[in-house]
Design a protein around this motif. Structure first.
Motif, PDB file in Angstrom:
ATOM      1  N   ASN A   1       3.467 -18.335  21.265  1.00 22.45           N
ATOM      2  CA  ASN A   1       4.543 -17.864  20.397  1.00 22.45           C
ATOM      3  C   ASN A   1       5.678 -17.250  21.208  1.00 22.45           C
ATOM      4  OD1 ASN A   1       5.228 -17.860  17.641  1.00 22.45           O
ATOM      5  ND2 ASN A   1       5.025 -15.634  17.592  1.00 22.45           N
TER       6      ASN A   1
ATOM      7  N   CYS B   1      -0.232 -11.411  15.152  1.00 24.70           N
ATOM      8  CA  CYS B   1       1.232 -11.508  15.206  1.00 24.70           C
ATOM      9  C   CYS B   1       1.817 -11.046  13.884  1.00 24.70           C
ATOM     10  CB  CYS B   1       1.666 -12.946  15.497  1.00 24.70           C
ATOM     11  SG  CYS B   1       3.461 -13.154  15.423  1.00 24.70           S
ATOM     12  N   VAL B   2       2.921 -10.349  13.969  1.00 20.90           N
ATOM     13  CA  VAL B   2       3.605  -9.817  12.797  1.00 20.90           C
ATOM     14  C   VAL B   2       4.082 -10.955  11.876  1.00 20.90           C
ATOM     15  CG1 VAL B   2       5.942  -9.721  13.805  1.00 20.90           C
ATOM     16  CG2 VAL B   2       5.247  -7.972  12.189  1.00 20.90           C
ATOM     17  N   GLU B   3       4.201 -12.171  12.440  1.00 19.46           N
ATOM     18  CA  GLU B   3       4.635 -13.315  11.630  1.00 19.46           C
ATOM     19  C   GLU B   3       3.508 -13.856  10.755  1.00 19.46           C
ATOM     20  OE1 GLU B   3       6.263 -16.102  14.503  1.00 19.46           O
ATOM     21  OE2 GLU B   3       7.453 -14.487  15.362  1.00 19.46           O
TER      22      GLU B   3
ATOM     23  N   GLY C   1       1.172  -8.237  18.117  1.00 20.13           N
ATOM     24  CA  GLY C   1       1.455  -9.227  19.155  1.00 20.13           C
ATOM     25  C   GLY C   1       2.728  -9.037  19.956  1.00 20.13           C
ATOM     26  N   TYR C   2       3.803  -8.618  19.310  1.00 16.52           N
ATOM     27  CA  TYR C   2       5.068  -8.571  20.059  1.00 16.52           C
ATOM     28  C   TYR C   2       5.063  -7.510  21.154  1.00 16.52           C
ATOM     29  CZ  TYR C   2       6.458  -4.848  16.699  1.00 16.52           C
ATOM     30  OH  TYR C   2       6.522  -3.717  15.933  1.00 16.52           O
TER      31      TYR C   2
HETATM   32 MO   LIG Z   1       4.336 -12.126  17.391  1.00 12.60          MO
END
Ligand SMILES: [Mo]
Ligand SMILES: Nc1nc2c(c(=O)[nH]1)N[C@H]1C(S)=C(S)[C@@H](COP(=O)(O)O)O[C@H]1N2
Length: 251
Positions: A72, A126-128, A212-213
């Motif tokens: 990602n 992941c925030v997505e 994740g970021y």
């Molecule tokens: Mo992410």
């Protein structure tokens, strides 16, 4: 008796509720953004009070590992410096550890790999909205920071990355609680192999108690600082600067 879990839920929801109830009425004025930030601070402080931040993230078994672990964000840094290191198999690449340290370090990949290695199978969130379970191999960040000797003024650790979004370099930062957490590692390997380029070769952060970021890929330099206000956009990370992602993304 109130369960620990419910207790945590009510406090963090309470602080988050402040933000949500403000959304309808307020626009993105600096004042509102300031209010958002202080609500975030409140959430973080509330979470600090009730959550043991030194607790371990769940670790999984080999059988739980995701057959495919998505790549990602950036998958190939486009700078000439990175491309040159990649072409040389990172033989001349060095990780810098500097800033508020007594003894700055410059470590080769071979040196990093010869240090005590921690292997952990964890879930990346992941925030997505996707997650994956993978196995990571790397050196505990705390070990490097102890070797470099943090000065008393050091409060945050900043990770400077090789890749950019437009002209903005990717970077991230964490506090010392996460920096010295036993599962916080600089990973040079994944799933029993050297780290693939798409996942952050030659070195990426794993900070398992956060989203994740925060897990900076392509880490070139680790800098100990007292404050990150003067670094890039001043909010401690590329997504924090750009799209208001929270600096503290605890899970
Ligand atoms: Mo992410
Ligand atoms: N340097 C750098 N680190 C990064 C990113 C990125 O684009 N560049 N993306 C972040 C995001 S949003 C996620 S979910 C993870 C993805 O890691 P993966 O590609 O190994 O799945 O890396 C994080 N770290």
């Amino acid at each position: 008796m109130i369960s620990r879990r419910k207790f945590i839920g009510s406090i963090t929801l309470g602080a988050g509720g402040l933000v949500l109830s403000g959304c309808d009425r307020l626009d993105a004025s600096p004042k509102f953004r300031g209010a958002l930030r202080s609500a975030e601070g409140l959430t973080m402080r509330a979470q600090r009070l009730v959550v043991d931040r030194t607790a371990l993230a769940r670790e999984f078994s080999e059988a739980d590992m995701s057959p495919v672990f998505r790549m990602n964000g950036n998958r190939m840094p486009d700078t000439p410096e990175y491309q040159a290191h990649l072409a040389e198999g990172f033989a001349n690449w060095r990780l810098k550890v500097d800033g508020l340290v007594r003894k700055p370090l410059a470590l080769s990949l071979a040196q990093l790999r010869s240090l005590p290695t921690r292997t952990q199978i964890t879930r990346h969130d992941c925030v997505e909205g996707w997650s994956a379970i993978g196995k990571w191999h790397g050196v505990p960040l705390g070990l490097l920071l102890r070797a470099a000797g943090l000065r008393d003024e050091a409060r945050y650790i900043v990770f400077h990355c090789a890749d950019r979004f437009g002209s903005a370099p990717y970077y991230e930062s964490i506090d010392l609680i996460d920096a010295f957490h036993p599962q916080t590692i600089l990973a040079w390997g994944m799933n029993g192999q050297l780290l693939p380029v798409g996942h952050g070769a030659p070195l990426r952060l794993r900070v398992e108690r956060q989203l994740g970021y925060k897990h900076a890929k392509y880490v070139m330099r680790v800098e100990a600082v007292n404050d990150f206000a003067s670094i890039h956009g001043g909010r401690g990370g590329l997504w924090e600067d750009r799209v208001d992602y929270e600096w503290y993304a605890g899970i």
